[in-house]
Design a protein around this motif. Structure first.
Motif, short mmCIF file in Angstrom:
data_model
loop_
_atom_site.label_atom_id
_atom_site.label_comp_id
_atom_site.label_asym_id
_atom_site.label_seq_id
_atom_site.Cartn_x
_atom_site.Cartn_y
_atom_site.Cartn_z
N ARG A 26 13.66 13.31 -13.81
CA ARG A 26 12.66 14.42 -14.98
C ARG A 26 11.78 15.07 -13.99
NH1 ARG A 26 11.05 14.99 -19.91
NH2 ARG A 26 11.28 17.67 -19.32
N PHE A 27 10.90 13.76 -13.01
CA PHE A 27 9.94 14.65 -12.34
C PHE A 27 9.91 15.36 -11.46
CE2 PHE A 27 8.78 10.87 -14.53
CZ PHE A 27 7.91 11.19 -15.83
N ASP A 28 9.27 16.51 -11.40
CA ASP A 28 9.07 17.52 -10.12
C ASP A 28 8.18 16.66 -8.97
OD1 ASP A 28 10.36 19.92 -11.43
OD2 ASP A 28 8.74 19.77 -12.78
N ALA A 29 7.41 15.65 -9.51
CA ALA A 29 6.46 14.89 -8.46
C ALA A 29 5.48 13.82 -8.84
CB ALA A 29 5.17 16.46 -8.35
N ILE A 30 5.74 12.84 -8.57
CA ILE A 30 4.81 12.04 -8.84
C ILE A 30 3.97 11.39 -7.60
CG2 ILE A 30 5.17 9.33 -8.53
CD1 ILE A 30 8.08 9.78 -9.63
N VAL A 31 2.27 11.60 -8.25
CA VAL A 31 1.18 11.34 -7.40
C VAL A 31 0.54 10.35 -7.40
CG1 VAL A 31 0.03 12.50 -9.70
CG2 VAL A 31 -1.08 12.76 -6.89
N VAL A 32 0.42 9.63 -6.41
CA VAL A 32 -0.24 8.08 -6.50
C VAL A 32 -1.70 8.43 -5.75
CG1 VAL A 32 0.36 5.97 -6.18
CG2 VAL A 32 2.08 7.66 -6.50
N ASN A 33 -2.65 7.77 -6.36
CA ASN A 33 -3.47 7.02 -5.62
C ASN A 33 -3.94 5.53 -5.93
OD1 ASN A 33 -6.17 6.85 -4.00
ND2 ASN A 33 -7.44 8.02 -5.92
N ALA A 34 -3.16 5.17 -5.70
CA ALA A 34 -3.41 3.28 -5.42
C ALA A 34 -4.14 2.87 -4.94
CB ALA A 34 -1.76 3.22 -5.46
N PRO A 35 -4.68 1.50 -5.06
CA PRO A 35 -5.41 0.73 -4.16
C PRO A 35 -4.60 0.65 -3.18
CG PRO A 35 -4.44 -0.60 -6.60
CD PRO A 35 -3.87 0.85 -6.63
N TYR A 36 -5.40 1.54 -1.93
CA TYR A 36 -4.76 0.76 -0.50
C TYR A 36 -5.56 -0.13 0.70
CZ TYR A 36 -6.76 5.25 0.29
OH TYR A 36 -7.95 6.99 0.73
N VAL A 37 -7.08 -0.40 -0.10
CA VAL A 37 -7.99 -1.42 0.88
C VAL A 37 -7.20 -2.27 0.81
CG1 VAL A 37 -9.85 -2.13 1.13
CG2 VAL A 37 -10.05 -0.40 -0.39
N PRO A 38 -7.56 -3.30 1.89
CA PRO A 38 -6.80 -4.78 2.03
C PRO A 38 -7.33 -5.71 1.19
CG PRO A 38 -6.37 -3.55 4.74
CD PRO A 38 -7.24 -2.27 3.34
N THR A 39 -6.87 -6.22 1.42
CA THR A 39 -7.90 -7.64 0.09
C THR A 39 -8.89 -8.07 1.17
OG1 THR A 39 -4.91 -7.90 -0.85
CG2 THR A 39 -7.43 -9.61 -0.50
N SER A 40 -8.67 -8.15 2.51
CA SER A 40 -9.92 -8.76 3.02
C SER A 40 -11.10 -7.87 3.94
CB SER A 40 -9.16 -9.55 4.62
OG SER A 40 -8.53 -7.83 5.67
N ASP A 41 -11.05 -6.50 3.37
CA ASP A 41 -11.41 -5.46 4.02
C ASP A 41 -12.17 -5.51 2.32
OD1 ASP A 41 -11.01 -5.37 6.12
OD2 ASP A 41 -9.50 -3.58 5.97
N ILE A 42 -12.46 -5.95 1.11
CA ILE A 42 -13.12 -5.69 0.29
C ILE A 42 -13.96 -5.48 0.34
CG2 ILE A 42 -12.97 -5.81 -2.61
CD1 ILE A 42 -9.66 -5.65 -2.51
#
Length: 255
Positions: free
Chosen positions: A153-169
């Motif tokens: 049903r979704f016209d759009a799925i928007v995602v700001n998921a975590p994307y920092v590599p673990t070693s860079d936190i």
């Protein structure tokens, strides 16, 4: 407040390493009802707590979005993700990893808004922010939290998921490392772990001709794009110099 007291606030912020001390001082002064409250908020900021958590809001897409300790603070670059989504004029929108709910709230023109986060504190915050627009917020892990009746049903799925590599936190600013939940920062070994999971399930939830939009980084853009294409969507990379931002857009063919 006297000029002398204001100058002391600015000096304290500068001494603590705040780059935009004058702007932060203005916000702190405005947010405090009494000198005692100002001193308390200044002490929290000088100790390293994010300004947005101290005052309870963040400026995002021309409005104030409520945030609170334990909730990821949306960055200005994510306004580009909002722009990309708004340009598609979705009527039914799903905001995954919604945090405060700032993205869904800011897109505008959405008739039916659904949002998901795995963190209970974020869900409570987003529920308050989205109440006035009739948004529904679910607690759970990505699509597992979405009611099955919304499949396709979704016209759009928007995602700001975590994307920092673990070693860079460990390289991130101190206020993010200490005061924001690691679950909202950690994107796995290469940063694209959640992007792959989101992309893999998107086609079941998108309406024909619908779009998946994922905020990513310049270093990660092609990994994110590969995840989208491997999931059977057509994909393209959008970049903005003004926002220093990258968004990958995947599209489901119309049947």
């Amino acid at each position: 407040m006297s000029e002398l007291e204001y100058d002391e606030v600015v000096f304290s912020l500068r001494d603590a390493g705040c780059v935009f001390a004058e702007e932060e001082a203005d916000i702190l002064v405005e947010s405090a009802a009494t000198p005692a409250e100002l001193r308390e908020k200044l002490a929290r900021r000088v100790a390293g707590e994010p300004l947005e958590h101290v005052v309870g809001w963040v400026a995002f897409c021309g409005r104030r979005i409520a945030v609170e300790p334990g909730v990821f603070v949306p960055r200005r670059r994510t306004e580009f993700l909002v722009e990309c989504t708004a340009a598609l004029h979705p009527s039914v929108l799903l905001d995954l990893c919604c945090g405060s709910g700032a993205i869904g709230l800011s897109v505008g023109g959405v008739l039916e808004l659904h949002a998901v986060d795995v963190d209970a504190v974020a869900v409570e915050c987003a529920s308050r922010n989205l109440a006035d627009v009739g948004g529904t917020v679910y607690l759970g892990d990505l699509y597992d939290a979405v009611p099955p009746g919304l499949l396709g049903r979704f016209d759009a799925i928007v995602v700001n998921a975590p994307y920092v590599p673990t070693s860079d936190i460990g390289l991130m600013p101190r206020e993010a490392r200490i005061h924001e939940p690691h679950i909202a920062l950690d994107g796995g070994t290469d940063g694209a772990r959640i992007h792959r999971r989101v992309a893999a399930g998107a086609s079941r939830w998108l309406a024909p001709g619908g779009h998946l939009l994922i905020e990513t980084s310049a270093a990660l853009a092609h990994s994110t794009l590969r995840a989208v294409v491997d999931a059977g969507l057509s994909g393209r990379i959008h970049e903005s110099e003004a926002f220093d931002a990258v968004v990958v857009v995947g599209s489901l063919p119309r049947r």
